[in-house]
Scaffold this active site. Structure first.
Site, PDB file in Angstrom:
ATOM      1  N   GLY A 145       0.823  -1.200   0.000  1.00  0.00           N
ATOM      2  CA  GLY A 145       0.000   0.000   0.000  1.00  0.00           C
ATOM      3  C   GLY A 145       0.854   1.245   0.000  1.00  0.00           C
ATOM      4  N   VAL A 168       2.781  -5.743   3.224  1.00  0.00           N
ATOM      5  CA  VAL A 168       2.409  -6.903   4.036  1.00  0.00           C
ATOM      6  C   VAL A 168       3.023  -8.163   3.427  1.00  0.00           C
ATOM      7  CG1 VAL A 168       0.511  -8.254   5.002  1.00  0.00           C
ATOM      8  CG2 VAL A 168       0.239  -5.782   4.676  1.00  0.00           C
ATOM      9  N   LYS A 218       3.333  -6.828   8.701  1.00  0.00           N
ATOM     10  CA  LYS A 218       3.102  -5.531   8.061  1.00  0.00           C
ATOM     11  C   LYS A 218       4.232  -4.583   8.435  1.00  0.00           C
ATOM     12  CE  LYS A 218      -0.579  -2.047   7.618  1.00  0.00           C
ATOM     13  NZ  LYS A 218      -1.936  -1.681   8.096  1.00  0.00           N
ATOM     14  N   ASP A 275     -11.571   3.681   8.312  1.00  0.00           N
ATOM     15  CA  ASP A 275     -11.169   3.283   6.954  1.00  0.00           C
ATOM     16  C   ASP A 275     -11.941   2.046   6.515  1.00  0.00           C
ATOM     17  OD1 ASP A 275      -9.792   3.646   4.590  1.00  0.00           O
ATOM     18  OD2 ASP A 275      -7.979   2.615   5.260  1.00  0.00           O
TER      19      ASP A 275
END
Length: 285
Positions: A87, A92, A107, A200
């Site tokens: 991301g 990850v 992560k 989120d």
């Protein structure tokens, strides 16, 4: 017949005389046996380590020679297997936890992203997540910093994201959509009872396990209820088309109702096949 990567790893270990042919065959047999009952059986390198036929240094040397996945910084007790996702602020990896003897999702925060505020938020959100236990939440086992890189060790869920399911099915029957959102609502309600807002909520942050249980993940933006968002104008959080309007204001107070708004967007999307609002730039939304 082991996969090519497994065969190469074992053959290299044998060629370098780290293991004997009998030791390698024993571990390959254990792997074949495990593959009959496990969705994701252990890698041959992991089994060789557990049997103490390989040392950790030997394993890392072989992995490097075969150009296998490596962490940006070594994480204690974890053996990286492959990259799962990348991301804007973190990557990850699938990894094997040697002590717990299970697959996990590791992560790692990108060293050059988010500045001190982003780094602190990553660590704080995963510190808070470590105390949470709920069927519909991905568990955070531990978090910390290694060689200046913040990381979190999370529950690994075998299955696609809800976003992938949406791309395949386009839309869902209303009863199934309600069933999905009910599971998410249970997770969100649990977070709120523990004084947190997710902030989120979107299909990309929902994992669909092989048994059909949904797992809400990515608490990287989670904040305590009643706290304030950053006051600078460039600090828009989350994904605009899923974001409650009040959260677009710098310095807004974090409120549980913002999550309820965001939860309604995936419900609409599951039934209609698209989000209700679109616009560019984000302020248009």
């Amino acid at each position: 017949m082991p996969p090519a990567g497994e065969k190469n790893f074992g053959e290299l270990a044998q060629t370098k005389k780290y293991v004997s042919p009998a030791q390698l065959e024993e571990c390959l047999a254990l792997q074949r046996e495990e593959a009959l009952t496990q969705i994701l059986p252990k890698k041959i390198g992991v089994i060789l380590l557990e049997k103490k036929y390989l040392t950790l240094d030997q394993h890392e040397e072989l992995a490097l020679l075969l150009h296998q996945t490596r962490f940006p910084a070594p994480l204690p007790g974890l053996l990286p297997e492959r990259k799962l996702a990348r991301g804007k602020t973190s990557t990850v990896f699938l990894a094997w936890d040697r002590k717990a003897k299970r697959w996990v999702a590791a992560k790692l925060f990108h060293r050059d992203q988010g500045g001190n505020a982003g780094r602190d938020q990553f660590l704080e959100s995963h510190r808070l997540a470590a105390d949470l236990r709920h069927l519909n939440l991905v568990r955070c086992y531990r978090s910390g910093v290694e060689q200046g890189i913040p990381y979190a060790v999370l529950e690994y869920v075998e299955g696609p994201t809800l976003q992938v399911c949406l791309q395949q099915a386009r839309r869902f029957p209303a009863p199934r959509a309600l069933q999905i959102c009910l599971q998410l609502a249970h997770a969100v309600s649990y977070l709120h009872r523990h004084g947190l807002a997710h902030l989120d909520l979107k299909p990309e942050n929902v994992l669909v396990a092989v048994d059909g249980v949904l797992k809400l993940t990515d608490l990287g933006l989670a904040r305590k209820l009643g706290s304030r968002l950053p006051s600078h104008a460039s600090s828009l959080i989350g994904t605009p088309c899923y974001l409650a309007p009040e959260l677009s204001r710098p310095g807004a107070v974090v409120d549980a109702r913002s999550d309820l708004y965001s939860l309604g967007i995936p419900l609409f999307q599951l039934v209609a096949g698209e989000v209700p609002f679109r616009g560019r730039p984000p302020a248009v939304l």
